[in-house]
Enzyme design. Sequence first.
Site, PDB file in Angstrom:
ATOM      1  N   SER A 265     -33.438  87.358 -36.077  1.00  0.00           N
ATOM      2  CA  SER A 265     -34.161  86.106 -35.919  1.00  0.00           C
ATOM      3  C   SER A 265     -34.144  85.736 -34.446  1.00  0.00           C
ATOM      4  O   SER A 265     -33.597  86.462 -33.603  1.00  0.00           O
ATOM      5  CB  SER A 265     -33.514  84.994 -36.754  1.00  0.00           C
ATOM      6  OG  SER A 265     -32.200  84.735 -36.284  1.00  0.00           O
ATOM      7  N   LYS A 266     -34.710  84.576 -34.136  1.00  0.00           N
ATOM      8  CA  LYS A 266     -34.773  84.165 -32.741  1.00  0.00           C
ATOM      9  C   LYS A 266     -33.389  84.012 -32.130  1.00  0.00           C
ATOM     10  O   LYS A 266     -33.181  84.314 -30.960  1.00  0.00           O
ATOM     11  CB  LYS A 266     -35.545  82.843 -32.629  1.00  0.00           C
ATOM     12  CG  LYS A 266     -36.755  82.947 -31.733  1.00  0.00           C
ATOM     13  CD  LYS A 266     -37.468  81.631 -31.592  1.00  0.00           C
ATOM     14  CE  LYS A 266     -38.580  81.799 -30.553  1.00  0.00           C
ATOM     15  NZ  LYS A 266     -39.336  80.564 -30.360  1.00  0.00           N
ATOM     16  N   ARG A 267     -32.433  83.551 -32.923  1.00  0.00           N
ATOM     17  CA  ARG A 267     -31.101  83.347 -32.358  1.00  0.00           C
ATOM     18  C   ARG A 267     -30.420  84.663 -32.014  1.00  0.00           C
ATOM     19  O   ARG A 267     -29.476  84.711 -31.230  1.00  0.00           O
ATOM     20  CB  ARG A 267     -30.224  82.542 -33.327  1.00  0.00           C
ATOM     21  CG  ARG A 267     -29.886  83.244 -34.623  1.00  0.00           C
ATOM     22  CD  ARG A 267     -29.160  82.319 -35.586  1.00  0.00           C
ATOM     23  NE  ARG A 267     -28.900  82.939 -36.867  1.00  0.00           N
ATOM     24  CZ  ARG A 267     -27.817  83.651 -37.136  1.00  0.00           C
ATOM     25  NH1 ARG A 267     -26.911  83.832 -36.196  1.00  0.00           N
ATOM     26  NH2 ARG A 267     -27.632  84.170 -38.330  1.00  0.00           N
ATOM     27  N   HIS A 268     -30.894  85.781 -32.599  1.00  0.00           N
ATOM     28  CA  HIS A 268     -30.348  87.096 -32.275  1.00  0.00           C
ATOM     29  C   HIS A 268     -31.063  87.737 -31.095  1.00  0.00           C
ATOM     30  O   HIS A 268     -30.607  88.756 -30.579  1.00  0.00           O
ATOM     31  CB  HIS A 268     -30.476  88.056 -33.474  1.00  0.00           C
ATOM     32  CG  HIS A 268     -29.721  87.628 -34.688  1.00  0.00           C
ATOM     33  ND1 HIS A 268     -30.367  87.217 -35.849  1.00  0.00           N
ATOM     34  CD2 HIS A 268     -28.403  87.535 -34.952  1.00  0.00           C
ATOM     35  CE1 HIS A 268     -29.463  86.909 -36.754  1.00  0.00           C
ATOM     36  NE2 HIS A 268     -28.256  87.086 -36.243  1.00  0.00           N
ATOM     37  N   GLY A 269     -32.197  87.189 -30.701  1.00  0.00           N
ATOM     38  CA  GLY A 269     -32.959  87.799 -29.619  1.00  0.00           C
ATOM     39  C   GLY A 269     -34.346  88.246 -30.010  1.00  0.00           C
ATOM     40  O   GLY A 269     -35.037  88.906 -29.225  1.00  0.00           O
TER      41      GLY A 269
END
Length: 529
Positions: A265-269
């Site tokens: 997801s976005k929080r992972h990159g």
Amino acid sequence: MRARAALCYADRVTVRTRYAPSPTGYLHVGGAWMAFFNWLFTRHERGQFVLRVEDTDRTRSTEEYEAAILADLRWLGLDWDEGPDVGGPYGPYRQTERSEGYRRGAAALLASGAAYKCYCTPEELEVERARAAAERRPYRYSGRCRDLDPETRARVEAEGRRSSLRFRVPQAHPPIVVDDMVLGRVEFQAADLDDFVIERSDGTPLYNFANVIDDHAMEMTHVMRGSEHLSNTPRQFLMYEAFGWTQPRVAHLSVLLGADRKKLSKRHGDTAVREYAAQGILPEALVNFFALMGWYPEDGRELFTVPELIERFRIEQMGKSGAVFDTQKLMWMNGVYMQQTYRQNPDRVVSLVVDYLCRVHVLHAPVTGEQRAYVGRVVAIMGERFRVPGDVLAYGDFFFRDEIGYDPAAVQRYLEAPGAGETLRTVRRTLADAPTFDLGAIEAAVRGAAEALGIKSGAVIHPLRVALTGKTVGPGLFELIEVLGRDRTLARLDRAIGLLERHDAFPPPDADGAETSALVRPDRPDTRA
């Protein structure tokens, strides 16, 4: 649609694959990763790689996003043999321009009985879904329009109902076998599938139908996509069978995961590729990183040039389990490529750093030649700490500040220690008296101060570094003093000495007076202070 002979895949001379993005946003790393493996497989097989734009979502698709996706793919170094910008013998390459093929395909399925008109309203379908939910069973379309008699059809059409088009799944069909190039043999039961919509009531095609039509018309031999699309494959294979067409080989790649093994997801990159470009990630590093997410070469090697990737890639070496997107590994890999790039083309790295400094308003365009040269000197002494352009401030912010902030622990250990004031005053005198301010003269001045004080050089070097940079670690001390220049070196020593003599508190990092500024300039010629 072009007719295509039902050849076995071994008889096909040329591998043809495609990447088909939807221009509803910027290209994210998940999509770029999928595009890369399609491209890599095709280049390894010396085939043809096609770019097809799936822009049927007219409410969200834009020309700007399409242009951005093409630009980002080019930045990665992925080229294509056919596409909306370069043309080709199987165009057009935008789905909105291929509607005639969808109409002919829908008419053919309707005429053969493989599809039928469905007059169910959204409200009626919602009732079916609610009933399935209440009974705690998976929803399947009831098939109420599957075998309407002519009288009923005429009546509902007279009521003004518009029809969608559904594919008639043959319930007595034998198991649908998918010989996946990554996952191996996968079987699906036709009885588990309900009749699915292939064309909306406004005549626009749905994903599964449009892909079958386009992949056949463009003579795709292989379709590589994410494993989340595996459930679409039996539906598509049934349509190929209904048309009498040869199915392409398929490969479903593993889901991308974050470092916590959860879906990326976005929080992972999982962000736009251009954001990584803006951070200073080199395209060759990102491509190498992509290759190692899912592909596992036998020798465990990690660094490859693009020609090496093309030569060594084997789809049989693709993993079935989720591939981890490890941003720490990407940063490490980019650092390796940054060092290699600097050795081969230092000006390219300096340009990346200058661009970054302009974005964060440390520099302001137009950048002068003197400013650029100064940045080049800073980059040259950063060494292996330099992974991305932002590291120039993370590890060398003191090169670009009017007044530095000081690490409190460093102050306590080195500047507030007994004799620190005398040490700084002595080294200031020897640096001021240095006949020149080159590397050799600076080292001689610092070691001369230690000799005059009767102490080891380290006892001078540590407090001097903290007084000049506010840190205990960084580039080589003599090198950074040379880059700072005589005037700024002496000014920072004067400030530190004054704070000690007045017993004032040393301002910590990012305190008032320690903001980055457009200080970048070469020092004046070597003069005696």
